[in-house]
Enzyme design. Structure first.
Site, PDB file in Angstrom:
ATOM      1  N   GLY A  13       1.828  -4.066   0.556  1.00  0.00           N
ATOM      2  CA  GLY A  13       2.507  -5.292   0.548  1.00  0.00           C
ATOM      3  C   GLY A  13       2.888  -5.313   2.233  1.00  0.00           C
ATOM      4  O   GLY A  13       3.519  -6.515   2.504  1.00  0.00           O
ATOM      5  N   GLU A  38      10.720  -0.785   4.613  1.00  0.00           N
ATOM      6  CA  GLU A  38      11.053  -0.083   3.306  1.00  0.00           C
ATOM      7  C   GLU A  38      11.472   1.474   3.669  1.00  0.00           C
ATOM      8  O   GLU A  38      12.367   2.182   2.928  1.00  0.00           O
ATOM      9  CB  GLU A  38       9.551   0.287   2.337  1.00  0.00           C
ATOM     10  CG  GLU A  38       9.343  -1.082   1.982  1.00  0.00           C
ATOM     11  CD  GLU A  38       8.006  -1.110   1.116  1.00  0.00           C
ATOM     12  OE1 GLU A  38       7.858  -2.235   0.544  1.00  0.00           O
ATOM     13  OE2 GLU A  38       7.047  -0.454   1.508  1.00  0.00           O
ATOM     14  N   GLY A  93       7.370  -6.225  -3.188  1.00  0.00           N
ATOM     15  CA  GLY A  93       6.255  -6.195  -4.044  1.00  0.00           C
ATOM     16  C   GLY A  93       6.373  -7.066  -5.056  1.00  0.00           C
ATOM     17  O   GLY A  93       7.283  -7.690  -5.393  1.00  0.00           O
ATOM     18  N   LYS A 145       2.805   3.900  -0.026  1.00  0.00           N
ATOM     19  CA  LYS A 145       3.513   2.664  -0.108  1.00  0.00           C
ATOM     20  C   LYS A 145       2.930   1.887   1.237  1.00  0.00           C
ATOM     21  O   LYS A 145       2.500   2.551   1.960  1.00  0.00           O
ATOM     22  CB  LYS A 145       5.027   2.634   0.174  1.00  0.00           C
ATOM     23  CG  LYS A 145       5.701   3.375  -1.139  1.00  0.00           C
ATOM     24  CD  LYS A 145       7.052   3.152  -1.248  1.00  0.00           C
ATOM     25  CE  LYS A 145       7.707   2.036  -0.863  1.00  0.00           C
ATOM     26  NZ  LYS A 145       6.971   0.937  -1.524  1.00  0.00           N
TER      27      LYS A 145
END
Ligand code: 5RP
Length: 221
Positions: free
Chosen positions: A100, A106, A31, A97
């Site tokens: 992106g 992640e 990000g 999250k």
């Protein structure tokens, strides 16, 4: 002078670099805030043993700076710490999250790390998760059934236009959810057949949040 959001991102990125131990085996998120972190890390001269990236974008930026990038599978020990941004973070340090579209890697890299430093500007701090549309990476053939289940759960699913993740899957953004119990929501969404990863990070919540504001960087956790 009022700090811009970009200045806040750079400030919190620097604070994260300062919080790192020397020679860390580092997990790196994705990000615009993480871009600032990678740049600040390179400029600091701080030694990093190696980094595992959560996206091609971050791997390329790390490599451009001469920071050694390794694959998770090459390691036989956990990462010292994972550093990443968030779309929302609540007082218990659970997050949304995936803005992106890098949520799956992640979550994997975060799960392989001993700690998680979340770096955000104060606009990301919320009392309850859900105002930011929740990203869910899905197997393409499951878009219909998963979307219908999300409507039953009270959400408004929208397939993200023109986006395919690094893993080759589409992303559904779910509007209108009130994520009052992040752990329960994360597990409930994971149970839908065809969901690869959902963007609630409660099982992999932050161990420390660095939050940049006009008055400086504050630590939560
Ligand atoms: C990417 C993410 C990012 O951490 C999140 O979208 C925040 O990004 P930015 O720092 O650009 O605001 O989860 O999948």
């Amino acid at each position: 002078m009022e700090k811009t959001q970009q200045m806040l991102k750079e400030e919190v990125a620097l604070a994260a670099v300062q919080a790192l131990d020397d020679n860390a085996l580092l997990g790196v998120g994705t990000g615009s805030t993480v871009d600032c972190f990678i740049d600040a890390l390179a400029a600091s001269g701080k030694r990093v043993r190696a980094a595992v990236a959560s996206s091609n974008r971050s791997a390329e930026r790390l490599s451009r700076h001469g920071i050694a990038v390794v694959e998770l599978g090459q390691l036989d020990e956990p990462l010292s710490v994972y550093v990443d941004g968030a779309d929302e973070i609540e007082p218990g340090l659970a997050m949304i999250k995936g803005g992106g579209a890098a949520l799956t890697r992640e979550k994997i890299v975060a799960s392989a790390s001993l700690g998680f430093i979340c770096i955000v500007d104060e606009s990301k701090l919320v009392d309850q998760l859900g105002a930011f549309p929740l990203p869910i990476e899905v197997i393409e053939m499951a878009i219909g059934p998963v979307s219908r289940a999300l409507v039953v759960m009270g959400g408004r699913p929208v397939v993200r236009d023109g986006v395919i993740t690094d893993n080759g899957h589409p992303v559904i953004d779910v509007h209108g959810l009130r994520i009052d119990d992040p752990l329960a929501w994360e597990d409930r969404l994971n149970a839908l057949p065809g969901v690869v990863t959902n963007g609630v990070f409660a099982r992999q919540k932050a161990s420390l949040a660095l939050v940049a504001s006009q008055s400086g960087v504050r630590r939560l956790g």
